[in-house]
Structure formats: structure tokens, C-alpha cells
Design an enzyme around this catalytic site. Structure first.
Site, PDB file in Angstrom:
ATOM      1  N   ARG A 119       4.092   2.438  10.207  1.00 48.17           N
ATOM      2  CA  ARG A 119       5.050   2.815   8.773  1.00 48.17           C
ATOM      3  C   ARG A 119       6.094   4.239   8.905  1.00 48.17           C
ATOM      4  NH1 ARG A 119       0.276   3.439   4.263  1.00 48.17           N
ATOM      5  NH2 ARG A 119       2.039   2.964   2.834  1.00 48.17           N
ATOM      6  N   GLN A 177      10.177  -0.331   7.554  1.00 48.81           N
ATOM      7  CA  GLN A 177      10.017   0.110   5.792  1.00 48.81           C
ATOM      8  C   GLN A 177      10.078  -0.861   4.823  1.00 48.81           C
ATOM      9  OE1 GLN A 177      12.743   3.331   4.734  1.00 48.81           O
ATOM     10  NE2 GLN A 177      11.643   4.877   6.206  1.00 48.81           N
ATOM     11  N   ASP A 214       6.883  -3.049   4.656  1.00 52.72           N
ATOM     12  CA  ASP A 214       5.755  -2.266   4.386  1.00 52.72           C
ATOM     13  C   ASP A 214       4.840  -2.985   3.255  1.00 52.72           C
ATOM     14  OD1 ASP A 214       3.521  -0.468   4.322  1.00 52.72           O
ATOM     15  OD2 ASP A 214       4.903   1.429   4.117  1.00 52.72           O
ATOM     16  N   SER A 265       2.728  -0.442   0.965  1.00 55.54           N
ATOM     17  CA  SER A 265       3.356   0.498  -0.003  1.00 55.54           C
ATOM     18  C   SER A 265       3.783  -0.361  -0.965  1.00 55.54           C
ATOM     19  CB  SER A 265       4.733   1.104   0.881  1.00 55.54           C
ATOM     20  OG  SER A 265       4.338   2.004   1.524  1.00 55.54           O
ATOM     21  N   TYR A 297      -4.362  13.244   7.194  1.00 52.73           N
ATOM     22  CA  TYR A 297      -5.393  12.018   7.307  1.00 52.73           C
ATOM     23  C   TYR A 297      -5.970  12.101   8.517  1.00 52.73           C
ATOM     24  CZ  TYR A 297      -3.698  10.051   2.924  1.00 52.73           C
ATOM     25  OH  TYR A 297      -3.385   9.840   1.658  1.00 52.73           O
TER      26      TYR A 297
END
Length: 384
Positions: free
Chosen positions: A121, A127, A130, A133, A232
Site C-alpha cells: 500500500r 493505490q 487497494d 481501503s 503497527y
């Protein structure tokens, strides 16, 4: 060269991998398209719409697979569909790669399987492919509407002659794409919104949408580590975990609505709300667990079920929210797939005798290589 579209064949899945508009785009690229009859019916795309867009209709998944070089699907193929695969075919879908028990079968068949969830990503050229998303954005929006439907009071403040109605207090845990859309939607409905996330950088995004950041104190060193790893990949200290739990516990005890969005590819969803916190929540409050299908953020949540605790808290195990918005989520997903399929097309040849359309499956390509979980009779996925 033909692209096939397989029906989800699942009572809990209403999406379809390719929509009629996507068929038109694929036709312009030079592909033919064949779709299993009624594959788009649950998303309100009738066979007639596909035929008008230039697709052929097949009576079964087996017929689609026999005709197609590229097979598109929403989720993993069924065992029956898997049996029909042959060497050199390509399968593209959200294959849940880290939980998928059929990767060895894909490899044995000689199929190249691309799992769209593995998209890198951070690449700007990726993009528009994706899927996480595009689906999460819709899910965050719908999660708030589900909560509003379950909640026995209104979201906004009302000033009436009979008295003042206070706005609902909404807490969002996990501020990725889904969480940010949930914040925006809850604010539009008039709620007071608070949010929490492991990433310190998410604070600015939350506040830009009008939400209040649930701040957890951390040392300067810890803050820098969390920021540099993006959140993360950061392993918080034991003290931070304890402090965050206390902050979240207090916020949830006063909340009317809680929406949890945290999921980690290849692992069970992190447990964010425990029974001790649930016991402190008000009767009539609602939790929407968007990670119910991968283990659940909320203790006691059950996929695709709504349960009520002994103290009157309703827990909604929302395992597949995008399927509830099947028409729009299918449209976005199909666009993601079309954009990825364009990476598989070989550059035009100057040779007039060459075919008009040829595939270029290239494991050195940064996108194809990242998504391919099987190729050349091998499983390529690194275990987690």
C-alpha cells in the site's frame, strides 16, 4: 483472451468481482468476459446488464473456468471450482492468504494465484488497486448506520419543548481507513466522537475530522519509536498497554456506541474490549465488532450474530459489512481488479503477426510479486 467471473455462492457474500461497467473497461483493453449466471444478482447486477456490456453468460463455475485464462472472484474458490483449474490459469481475488488452506492445491494445479490483500500500500502506483481501503471505507460508513439502527436513542442533540436530548457518545477503536470513515459519519449524524489508535500520528487525522483523541501518556523515547515504525510495527511497553487499557476502559464505560476496527493480516484480531469493561457499560449501549470474522476485538462477539449481555449491552458481530453495500462495494472492488489486471498486459508489440493481447506475468514486478501466493507450482507466501 477471456476473463471469467465466478459467483460467490455464499449466503453471507453478496458482492461480485466484476460489474457491468468493469466489463466495458476490460473489453476496451481487448479481453472477452464470461460470467457465471446470476453472479451479480445479489448486488443488483442482472445477467442482462452484463450481456449489454458485452459479456457472455455461463451456466456454471465449471464452464467459466474451462473458458477463462484469468478467473476473478471475491473470496477464495470453492473446492469444486478448484478442481477445474488447469496449469497456467490465473486466479485473482481476496484469498485470505494467511488462513487459506488451499494454496498447496493452487500450486499443484499450476495456477498463479494473486491475493489482493497483499498489495504493497506504500506504492503510489498501487493505490487504485487497494481493495482493503476501498472496502474498509464503505464498511466504516455502514458500521455507524448499523449502530444507529441498534441504538435506542438518536445520535444528535435535540432541543425540544419536552426537554433536551443529549448527543450520543461514540468511541472508535482503531483509526485506519474504516475508523476514519466511521468518525466522519458519526460526526455527520451529530454524535460526540472519541477515538484511539496505537499510532500517535493518527491523532491529527482524528482531530481534523472533529473527533477527540483518547490520549495515552508515553515517554519521549516511546513516542519516537511508535512514530518511526508507523504504529503497527511498534511493540508498546507493558506500562503503555496498562495505561491505554485504563483510558479505553474509562471511555467505554461512558460510551453509548463503540465501533472496533482493528485487524491484522495473518493473525487473529487483537482483543480490545474485555468482559470486565463490558460489565461497566450502560444498558442499551451498542458495540459493533468489525473484526468478528477474524477472532473479534470484543470478548464474546459472534460472527454475523447480535447478542445481548447480562447488563443489557448489545454486541453486533459484523463479519462482512461491505457485503451489506454490495452494489457499491462490488463497483469499487471491480475497479481495483481492472487496475491490477492492466499490470498483467504485455507491452504492445511492433510485430504485426503478434496477438493483439498478451499476458506478462512477472514475479519481478513489485506489485505482481507481492500479490502472487502461488506460481510455477510453488507456494510463494511467507508464513507468519
Amino acid at each position: 483472451m477471456k476473463i471469467g467471473v465466478i459467483s460467490a455462492d455464499s449466503a453471507s457474500e453478496s458482492r461480485v468481482a466484476i460489474t457491468p461497467d468493469a466489463v466495458k473497461k476490460l473489453r476496451k483493453l481487448g479481453f472477452e468476459v464470461v460470467i457465471q449466471s446470476n453472479a451479480g444478482q445479489a448486488a443488483y447486477y442482472a445477467d442482462e446488464l452484463y450481456q449489454a456490456a458485452g459479456a457472455d453468460i455461463a451456466s456454471s463455475s465449471a464452464e467459466v473456468i474451462t473458458q477463462s485464462q484469468i478467473i476473478t472472484t471475491v473470496n477464495d474458490l470453492s473446492a469444486e471450482a478448484m478442481d477445474g483449474l488447469s496449469s497456467g490459469q490465473i486466479v485473482i481475488g481476496m484469498l485470505d492468504p494467511y488462513r487459506n488452506t488451499q494454496l498447496d492445491s493452487y500450486a499443484a494445479k499450476g495456477a498463479t494465484a494473486f491475493a489482493m490483500e497483499l498489495l504493497p500500500r506504500t506504492l503510489s502506483r498501487a493505490q487504485n488497486m487497494d481493495v482493503l481501503s476501498s472496502q474498509a471505507n464503505l464498511a466504516g460508513y455502514k458500521a455507524v448506520l448499523l449502530a444507529a439502527n441498534e441504538y435506542s436513542r438518536p445520535f444528535p442533540m435535540f432541543m425540544t419543548s419536552a426537554g433536551t436530548v443529549k448527543p450520543a457518545k461514540v468511541v472508535i477503536l482503531g483509526v485506519g481507513v474504516a475508523g476514519l470513515q466511521a468518525i466522519a459519519t458519526a460526526k455527520r449524524l451529530g454524535a460526540v466522537v472519541e477515538a484511539s489508535d496505537l499510532r500517535p500520528t493518527a491523532r491529527e487525522q482524528v482531530e481534523s475530522l472533529g473527533g477527540k483523541w483518547l490520549d495515552v501518556p508515553m515517554s519521549a523515547e516511546e513516542a519516537e519509536t511508535a512514530k518511526s515504525t508507523g504504529g503497527y510495527a511498534w511493540t508498546p511497553s507493558e506500562q503503555y498497554v496498562k495505561d491505554q487499557a485504563a483510558v479505553v476502559d474509562k471511555a467505554l464505560s461512558n460510551a453509548d456506541i463503540v465501533i472496533t476496527t482493528a485487524q491484522i493480516p495473518g493473525r487473529n484480531a487483537p482483543r480490545l474490549v474485555h468482559s470486565a469493561t463490558l460489565a461497566k457499560m450502560k444498558a442499551g449501549s451498542v458495540l459493533i465488532d468489525m473484526a468478528a470474522g477474524t477472532g473479534g476485538n470484543v470478548e464474546g462477539s459472534v460472527p454475523n450474530e447480535t447478542i445481548t449481555t447480562a447488563n443489557g449491552v448489545r454486541i453486533v458481530g459484523a463479519a462482512n459489512i461491505p457485503s451489506m453495500l454490495a452494489a457499491q462495494s462490488s463497483d469499487l472492488y471491480a475497479n481495483n481488479l481492472v487496475n491490477f489486471i492492466t499490470t498483467l498486459i504485455a507491452p504492445a508489440s511492433d510485430d504485426a503477426s503478434a496477438p493483439n493481447l498478451a499476458l506478462n506475468v512477472d514475479m519481478e514486478d513489485e506489485i505482481q510479486g507481492a500479490l502472487a501466493v502461488t506460481h510455477d507450482n510453488q507456494v510463494r507466501l511467507a508464513k507468519r
